[in-house]
Enzyme design. Structure first.
Site, PDB file in Angstrom:
ATOM      1  N   ASP A   1       0.834  -1.283  -0.176  1.00 14.12           N
ATOM      2  CA  ASP A   1      -0.044  -0.037  -0.076  1.00 14.12           C
ATOM      3  C   ASP A   1       0.823   1.325   0.065  1.00 14.12           C
ATOM      4  O   ASP A   1       1.955   1.413   0.418  1.00 14.12           O
ATOM      5  CB  ASP A   1      -1.094   0.120   1.237  1.00 14.12           C
ATOM      6  CG  ASP A   1      -0.449  -0.748   2.447  1.00 14.12           C
ATOM      7  OD1 ASP A   1       0.835  -0.945   2.568  1.00 14.12           O
ATOM      8  OD2 ASP A   1      -1.220  -0.920   3.275  1.00 14.12           O
TER       9      ASP A   1
ATOM     10  N   GLU B   1      -5.827   3.075   3.890  1.00 15.19           N
ATOM     11  CA  GLU B   1      -6.175   3.731   5.063  1.00 15.19           C
ATOM     12  C   GLU B   1      -7.684   4.013   4.926  1.00 15.19           C
ATOM     13  O   GLU B   1      -8.266   4.219   6.254  1.00 15.19           O
ATOM     14  CB  GLU B   1      -5.367   4.938   5.359  1.00 15.19           C
ATOM     15  CG  GLU B   1      -3.934   4.929   5.460  1.00 15.19           C
ATOM     16  CD  GLU B   1      -3.627   4.121   6.772  1.00 15.19           C
ATOM     17  OE1 GLU B   1      -4.580   3.916   7.588  1.00 15.19           O
ATOM     18  OE2 GLU B   1      -2.298   3.735   7.075  1.00 15.19           O
TER      19      GLU B   1
END
Length: 413
Positions: free
Chosen positions: A82, A143
């Protein structure tokens, strides 16, 4: 006896350009980007993948990056990192601290991208040692829980092929040099809930002419603390956090509404539904008791699924990690209450392994108060802290975990 995958991983990473990768890590840390704004980060990753010989696409699911390296017959292995940062003001004092005000790589995703880059380059340079297809994914918006779903919706697997196995990892607090694995549940589900309490606006000098939503919200926040302590069985694991309370504009104005933002962490759908029902009931009860003119609005927002490793897949990765890093470095920590959208990439059917890499610098760990591992673990800066500062020396080990994990499934000569 060391397996072929472990020996090959050590060979392919023996001459890794560690200094170059550490420089990449520091550069990414200096320039954090929020979810779905990871343009610079994506460009850096895509450029390195192209240079290594990958077919590379940008803009997948918004700002995602996919690299594909076809190398003969064999399984397709997907490695994922990520890329997004957090709206956190950095307080580490590092010489390579964030240069973007109010934004920081406080969760280690800069390290994740660096690990992925190094693994992709090492496997590409050593392609004579293995066959199969390697998919490398730089995922945006972890997130916010949006990134994996956006990449799937953008046809990532239709465009680049469906993998046979997914591999991912996350930086974590703990003395650098450990690689925690769990053969099943390793991370919990997360659910965001928003509550709007409706009152009656008025002057602060005449509260009797109003219905004060701030007081009601305060009672609600307190009462919500009983959901876990009094409605969830002691043997169950659950967390309810009130992350934000907002109301009002002036000292002497009683506002018309108050807003409360909650986050739930659960390890079963049954407990999640029980908590949501309790939240709705408590919100309605408190607003009724206060005489609010309208019922509260309770909205379920973003959610993350539970991360449940495929036992056989994770066992294979844990075994090769134990061979690469030595006895005692791999252990089962039990499930964490953190959450991930990585399982979305599995579509409910693709086996995966997700593990942790501990990254606390030795000096920080040694100086942390406490005599036991749990005491020190609680004392050192953790993910989402403005003081979170992984050790750059974990760049090489983090590359080796991905390389060895991939080689556990690719066809190794």
């Amino acid at each position: 006896m060391t397996s072929t995958a472990a020996r090959t991983a050590l060979d392919l990473t023996a001459d890794l350009p560690v200094t170059d990768l550490e420089d990449l890590y520091r550069d990414l840390h200096r320039h954090p980007e929020l979810s779905l704004r990871e343009h610079r980060t994506a460009g850096k990753l895509a450029g390195r993948l192209r240079d290594a010989g990958f077919e590379t696409a940008e803009g997948v699911g918004g700002t995602g990056v996919v690299g594909r390296l076809r190398n003969g017959d064999g399984p397709t292995v997907l490695l994922r990192a990520d890329m997004d940062a957090l709206p956190v003001a950095e307080a580490t004092g590092l010489p390579y601290a964030s240069r973007t005000a109010g934004v920081m790589h406080a969760c280690g995703h800069d390290l994740h991208v660096t690990w992925l880059t190094g693994a992709a380059e090492a496997l590409a340079a050593g392609r004579a040692a293995w066959t199969g297809t390697l998919l490398v994914v730089g995922q945006p918006a972890e997130e916010t829980g949006q990134g994996a779903a956006r990449m799937i919706a953008d046809g990532m697997y239709e465009r680049f092929g469906r993998p046979d196995v997914l591999l991912g990892q996350h930086a974590a607090p703990g003395p650098a040099g450990l690689y925690p694995h769990a053969p099943g549940l390793i991370m919990s589900a997360s659910t965001d809930v928003d509550i709007v309490v409706h009152g009656r606006r008025g002057h602060g000098s005449r509260p009797e002419a109003t219905v004060d939503p701030v007081v009601t919200a305060a009672y609600l926040v307190t009462r919500l603390q009983t959901v876990v302590s009094r409605e969830i069985a002691a043997g169950e694991a659950a967390v309810l956090t009130v992350g934000r309370v907002e109301a009002g504009t002036r000292h002497n104005i009683i506002p018309a509404e108050a807003r409360i933002a909650l986050n739930l962490r659960t390890r079963s759908e049954e407990v999640r539904q029980r908590m949501l029902a309790a939240i709705r009931r408590i919100a309605q009860g408190e607003c009724l008791a206060a005489g609010c003119p309208r019922e509260p609005e309770v909205t379920v927002g973003d959610s993350f699924p539970m991360t449940v490793n495929h036992a056989g897949t994770d066992a294979a990765v844990a075994a090769v990690h134990g061979e690469v890093f030595g006895a005692g470095t791999v252990f089962d920590p039990g499930p964490a209450m953190g959450s991930e959208d990585f399982p979305v990439l599995a579509l409910g059917t693709i086996p995966y392994s997700y593990w942790f890499v501990t990254t606390t610098p030795p000096g920080v760990w040694e100086q942390a108060p406490g005599d036991t591992f749990p005491e020190k673990f609680s004392a050192v800066p953790s993910n989402h802290s403005p003081h979170f500062a992984p050790d750059p020396a974990t760049v090489l080990p983090g590359v080796r975990t991905l390389v060895s994990g991939a080689l556990a499934f690719l066809s190794v000569a």
